[in-house]
Write an enzyme that holds these catalytic residues in place. Structure first.
Site, mmCIF file in Angstrom:
data_model
loop_
_atom_site.group_PDB
_atom_site.id
_atom_site.type_symbol
_atom_site.label_atom_id
_atom_site.label_comp_id
_atom_site.label_asym_id
_atom_site.label_seq_id
_atom_site.Cartn_x
_atom_site.Cartn_y
_atom_site.Cartn_z
ATOM 1 N N HIS A 99 56.231 80.976 -16.555
ATOM 2 C CA HIS A 99 57.368 81.463 -15.772
ATOM 3 C C HIS A 99 58.147 82.527 -16.551
ATOM 4 C CE1 HIS A 99 59.513 80.793 -12.039
ATOM 5 N NE2 HIS A 99 60.662 80.916 -12.667
ATOM 6 N N ASP A 161 67.295 74.959 -12.799
ATOM 7 C CA ASP A 161 67.255 74.963 -11.333
ATOM 8 C C ASP A 161 65.839 74.747 -10.803
ATOM 9 O OD1 ASP A 161 69.970 75.336 -10.904
ATOM 10 O OD2 ASP A 161 69.820 77.509 -11.100
ATOM 11 N N GLU A 272 77.705 75.395 -9.426
ATOM 12 C CA GLU A 272 77.140 76.733 -9.553
ATOM 13 C C GLU A 272 77.808 77.640 -8.518
ATOM 14 O OE1 GLU A 272 72.966 77.384 -9.648
ATOM 15 O OE2 GLU A 272 72.584 75.973 -11.285
#
Length: 520
Positions: A99, A161, A272
């Site tokens: 990622h 997340d 958030e």
């Protein structure tokens, strides 16, 4: 362990990556690798895949991919490369779920280690007694860690997340999400590590044993060692989550409310925020999963193209006693200054909430919009500079947010262990501002070039305005830029590199240190 000689083709590729001249001073390398007895295997058919990552912008082919069957396989490989000395150009990169954004998990001409091969062994151990923890391989995905710990009624204390990332990958950076204001990043919630240094040594380290290595590796961008196992703090897992979103049109009210919430003793469990620029129909987009408090008012809400700021929060609760949660949520919401008609609430399981991004991933993959360039920019902006930053960036440099989410939420420095290698602003409160852009080729314009140009303007503005921000998941192309990033900690960082990876074998994709190769 069974012997598994490297194929002749791999040997040729390894030698070619080390020395392209007609003379072959590295001939002994062939025999060296052939003599390795490993549980896993080296492959060459998948080198193209190993040169891909989520950023989808940099593609550096390795010579081979190691699929380790054990920690010993990785240690033996690193040790062999180290013993080759400066006459070899070989480097090694640990690859988790790939990622990374700018080729950080790639090794041009070197060896990529597929860390998920270790994770497949599923050799996790959950200690459910006092001070609970889980021990898991560095190549294990966080989603699998969560599912295993939930079987014991427990869960890690800090998250990212997106959960389909490896333990070693996030711990090499920091690992942050909406719980970090209270629990700190993931690197502040680790008890112990097993690490393979750039010399091929397997070392167990913690805050009381091999202390310098322990703190160096956490947030160390893979420069000091490969994380092969971690002991991670756990806590009792909630069953359900009240998931809340509200909108603001005033940035000052938005940030002041966020800062009030992260400093309060009784507050939400996750906080958030994100920025919505020149978008319409945003409330209707939420209707499928969120219920407005006043459906009539919500249906008439029109953003009119204004820049809006969304505050997203959760409150954990036991479904047998929802009244306590509802009372706490009502009290907290009464203190906030959001637009009243934009209160949206939903209730989901704890697992559903934490794995929420995966739902979007499945949808984007089905549309061919996952494996495209992702020119992301993640910044940590000090509180004193966040208003000047917002005034210049939102609506001026960025005229819309249609190419991806823009996250913006505050964190508490006191929750970060300053002994780790992670670099953050020198203020008690600072903001993560993440521009999570996608650049589909079908957009009808050069969206990648546009996103990169906007990033250049953002970074140039920060420099001119003297906003002392730091990059999260940093990417620089010169050592001078890296020196500026680390600031007064650069010499310490360089010293540790010399101690644990003196030949600069590990994590070459970050381009912090270049392996010195002796002239032959």
């Amino acid at each position: 362990m069974k012997a598994s000689p490297i194929p002749q083709l791999l040997m040729a590729l390894l030698l070619a990556s080390i020395n392209s001249r007609k003379s072959d001073p590295d001939a002994p390398i062939t025999a060296s690798f052939r003599s390795m007895a490993i549980d896993g295997q080296f492959t060459t058919h998948d080198v193209s895949n190993a040169a891909m990552d989520f950023g989808n912008r940099y593609h550096f082919l390795p010579s081979a991919v190691l699929h380790p069957g054990s920690v010993a396989d990785i240690a033996a490989t690193v040790r062999h490369v180290f013993q080759l000395g400066p006459s070899s150009r070989l480097t090694i990169a640990a690859r988790g779920h790939a990622h990374s954004l700018q080729g950080q998990a790639q090794a041009p001409g070197g060896i990529v280690v597929r860390m998920e091969s270790l994770g497949r062994a599923k050799n996790m151990h959950v200690h459910a007694g006092e001070s609970p923890y889980v021990e898991a391989p560095g190549g294990e995905l966080w989603i699998d860690v969560l599912k295993e710990t939930l079987r014991h009624g427990l869960a890690p204390t800090s998250w990212t997340d997106y959960l389909h990332l490896t333990i070693g990958g996030t711990l090499s950076n920091a690992g942050i999400s909406g719980q970090a204001f209270r629990q700190g990043p993931q690197i502040s919630n680790v008890h112990q590590l097993e690490v393979i240094t750039g010399k091929g040594e397997v070392i167990n380290c913690s805050s009381t044993k091999n202390v310098e290595l322990f703190h160096s590796v956490l947030g160390g961008l893979g420069q000091f060692g490969i994380i092969t196992r971690a002991r991670i703090a756990l806590e009792p897992a909630p069953k359900m989550v009240r998931w809340i979103r509200v909108l603001y049109s005033d940035f000052t009210s938005f940030t002041e409310d966020q800062e009030k919430l992260i400093s309060a003793e009784k507050t939400f469990d996750y906080i958030e925020g994100f920025v919505i620029i020149n978008r319409t129909g945003i409330l209707n987009n939420w209707r499928s999963s969120f219920n407005p408090q006043d459906p009539v008012q919500a249906s008439h809400f029109n953003s009119e193209g204004k820049t809006l700021f969304c505050l997203e929060m959760t409150k954990n609760f036991d479904p047998e006693y929802p009244e306590i949660m509802m009372q706490e949520v009502e009290e907290l919401l009464s203190q906030l200054r959001y637009i009243p008609s934009t209160l949206f609430q939903s209730e989901v399981s704890f697992l559903e909430f934490l794995d929420r991004v995966h739902v979007s991933e499945v949808m984007l993959r089905s549309k061919g919009l996952w494996e495209i360039p992702h020119p992301w920019l993640n910044l940590l902006v000090p509180r004193t500079g966040i208003h000047a930053f917002a005034n210049e960036v939102f609506g001026k440099i960025l005229t819309d947010s249609s190419n991806g989410p823009i996250l913006l939420y505050p964190l508490n420095k006191s929750k970060w262990d300053n002994r780790t290698s992670a670099i953050i602003p020198n203020e008690e409160v600072f903001y993560l501002v993440a521009f999570l852009s996608s650049a589909p080729c079908s957009s009808g314009q050069d969206s990648l070039a546009k996103a990169l140009k906007q990033q250049e303007r953002i970074l140039e503005f920060c420099k001119k305005a003297n906003i002392q921000m730091k990059q999260y998941l940093p990417h620089y192309t010169t050592q001078e830029e890296w020196k500026f990033h680390f600031g007064p900690r650069w010499e310490e960082f360089k010293h540790k590199k010399q101690a644990y990876d003196p030949l600069a074998i590990l994590a070459p994709g970050h381009r912090i240190f270049q392996k010195a190769v002796a002239s032959l």
